[in-house]
Structures are given as C-alpha cells and as structure tokens.
Design an enzyme around this catalytic site. Structure first.
Site, mmCIF file in Angstrom:
data_model
loop_
_atom_site.group_PDB
_atom_site.id
_atom_site.type_symbol
_atom_site.label_atom_id
_atom_site.label_comp_id
_atom_site.label_asym_id
_atom_site.label_seq_id
_atom_site.Cartn_x
_atom_site.Cartn_y
_atom_site.Cartn_z
ATOM 1 N N ASP A 37 11.723 -1.728 -6.891
ATOM 2 C CA ASP A 37 10.508 -1.233 -7.218
ATOM 3 C C ASP A 37 10.876 0.257 -7.541
ATOM 4 O O ASP A 37 11.171 1.049 -6.539
ATOM 5 C CB ASP A 37 9.376 -1.476 -5.842
ATOM 6 C CG ASP A 37 8.026 -0.981 -6.468
ATOM 7 O OD1 ASP A 37 7.866 0.263 -6.655
ATOM 8 O OD2 ASP A 37 7.072 -1.673 -6.302
ATOM 9 N N ARG A 50 -0.197 -3.765 -10.770
ATOM 10 C CA ARG A 50 -0.102 -5.227 -10.792
ATOM 11 C C ARG A 50 -0.386 -6.071 -9.808
ATOM 12 O O ARG A 50 -0.053 -5.762 -8.532
ATOM 13 C CB ARG A 50 1.539 -5.483 -11.067
ATOM 14 C CG ARG A 50 1.688 -7.068 -11.594
ATOM 15 C CD ARG A 50 3.107 -7.316 -12.111
ATOM 16 N NE ARG A 50 4.144 -7.175 -10.878
ATOM 17 C CZ ARG A 50 5.238 -7.446 -11.074
ATOM 18 N NH1 ARG A 50 5.747 -8.010 -12.151
ATOM 19 N NH2 ARG A 50 5.988 -7.370 -10.280
ATOM 20 N N THR A 105 -1.851 -12.335 -9.100
ATOM 21 C CA THR A 105 -2.098 -13.002 -10.636
ATOM 22 C C THR A 105 -0.829 -12.428 -11.352
ATOM 23 O O THR A 105 -0.899 -12.904 -12.739
ATOM 24 C CB THR A 105 -3.284 -12.606 -11.103
ATOM 25 O OG1 THR A 105 -3.389 -11.114 -11.344
ATOM 26 C CG2 THR A 105 -4.489 -13.043 -10.273
ATOM 27 N N ASP A 111 8.452 2.862 -5.680
ATOM 28 C CA ASP A 111 8.925 3.070 -4.119
ATOM 29 C C ASP A 111 10.026 3.899 -4.088
ATOM 30 O O ASP A 111 10.237 4.802 -3.264
ATOM 31 C CB ASP A 111 8.997 1.778 -3.427
ATOM 32 C CG ASP A 111 7.785 1.079 -2.934
ATOM 33 O OD1 ASP A 111 6.845 1.835 -3.050
ATOM 34 O OD2 ASP A 111 7.766 -0.163 -2.966
#
Length: 212
Positions: free
Chosen positions: A203, A104, A108, A206
């Site tokens: 995340d 991602r 944006t 991660d």
C-alpha cells in the site's frame, strides 16, 4: 488510443526495486518515491513545446529556447499521490498543484471521491495526474472523470503518471479515457483476488506516511 509508456531508465528501475522491498523504511520509501517522480518528470515533459527568445549573455545577444504553450498543473490523487508531487514540482517550480481525494471501497473496489480542489484556471493548463499505483483503474478513472466532466479539462491535455501499473488498470483507463497518455515506471503481472498489484510494492499510502 493515447500512448502508454513504461519509463525504463536504469536509475528509475533501480529505485523502483528499492521501494518494492519490504524492509525499505518509511523515510527511504518517501525520499525515493519523490526521486522517481522527478526522474519521470523528464520523460513526461519531453514533448513540451518551445519557442525562440532573444536574450543577452554577458558577451552577446543570442536567440535561445524557452518553454511555450500551456502552463502546467500537477494533481495528486490523495493521499498516496502526494508522495510524487515534490519531486515533480522541484523540477517544474512554476507548476500549480491541485488535489483530488479518492479512496477505494474494499468491498466493491469502486473509487469514492471525498475532496477536490484545483487551480481556478485548471482547464487552461496541461495537467499531470499522479498516483503511485494503477491497479483496477477505478480511482484514476474517477479522478479523470471529475477533471473532464466537471472542470472542462480537455482529455488531450491530461497525462496520468504512476510508479507501478497492472495490465487490468491500464486497459480500463485506456478504454475510459483513450485520449489520456499514461506513463508508468513498471508494468506488473496483474491483480490478486483483492485487487492489489502483484508483485507490487504494498500500500503506497501506508508506506509513504508510515500508517497501517
């Protein structure tokens, strides 16, 4: 519109709470993510078709049930989706595994593809696309676009499976691919200004791989 299901089994809900905790270690996060994947596999395969088969037990001949219909494939969206694969494949060892790499863009929030590799007969299989998070829906939509438009997989044969979903992502995915069933272990409150799920679990990539 395809089905949207929150898998609310007590064991799954308990394990989702553990991986939400900030103090959960990488090792424990990875192990429990796989466990949730296996538990969710029971639900996502609930409607697999069966056929009669005649077998011999040590005592008699008998007619019993076995899986019929399309073969299965599991397609994780890299990299975080890898954390759910082993649990599902442990339950369905005959399933083939494909991979699609999406990331991602943090500016944006759009998904960018960088890798795709699928079984050669992917369009003949029932496909479970897995990713721990369904946030904006951009990565999921891009991955499904690739499967449907480039590899001719029938959207009716695709199921999207995640651990945590935001309402915004569910809505976007349903609008883009109304024939794809969606399963999640939790439907959260929504997205923050950066497109992260709240309360979420951070995340997932991660936390699975111990990176920052």
């Amino acid at each position: 519109m395809a089905n949207f299901t929150v898998v609310d089994h007590p064991l799954i809900q308990h394990k989702v709470t553990i991986i939400r905790k900030e103090e959960t270690s990488t090792k424990e996060f990875r192990e429990i993510t796989n466990e949730i994947g296996m538990l969710m596999a029971y639900e996502i395969t609930r409607d697999l078709p069966l056929e009669d088969v005649v077998i011999n037990t040590p005592l008699v001949e008998t007619t019993q049930k076995q899986l019929a219909g399309k073969k299965l494939a599991v397609v994780p969206i890299l990299r975080a989706g890898l954390g759910m694969v082993d649990g599902i494949v442990d339950l369905i060892p005959s399933a083939r595994v494909g991979h699609i790499g999406m990331y991602r863009d943090h500016d944006t929030l759009q998904a960018i593809e960088y890798f795709a590799k699928f079984p050669t007969d992917i369009k003949e299989r029932r496909v479970f696309v897995v990713d721990p998070m369904l946030a904006t829906g951009a990565s999921a939509i891009a991955a499904l676009n690739q499967l449907v438009n480039k590899y001719d997989v029938d959207a009716n044969n695709i199921t999207f499976v995640c651990l945590v979903a935001a309402p915004e992502g569910v809505k976007a995915l349903q609008e883009a691919h109304p024939d794809v069933d969606i399963f999640t272990a939790a439907l959260d409150e929504g997205l923050d200004e950066n497109g992260y799920i709240l309360p979420g679990l951070g995340d997932a990539g991660d936390r699975i791989f111990g990176t920052k």
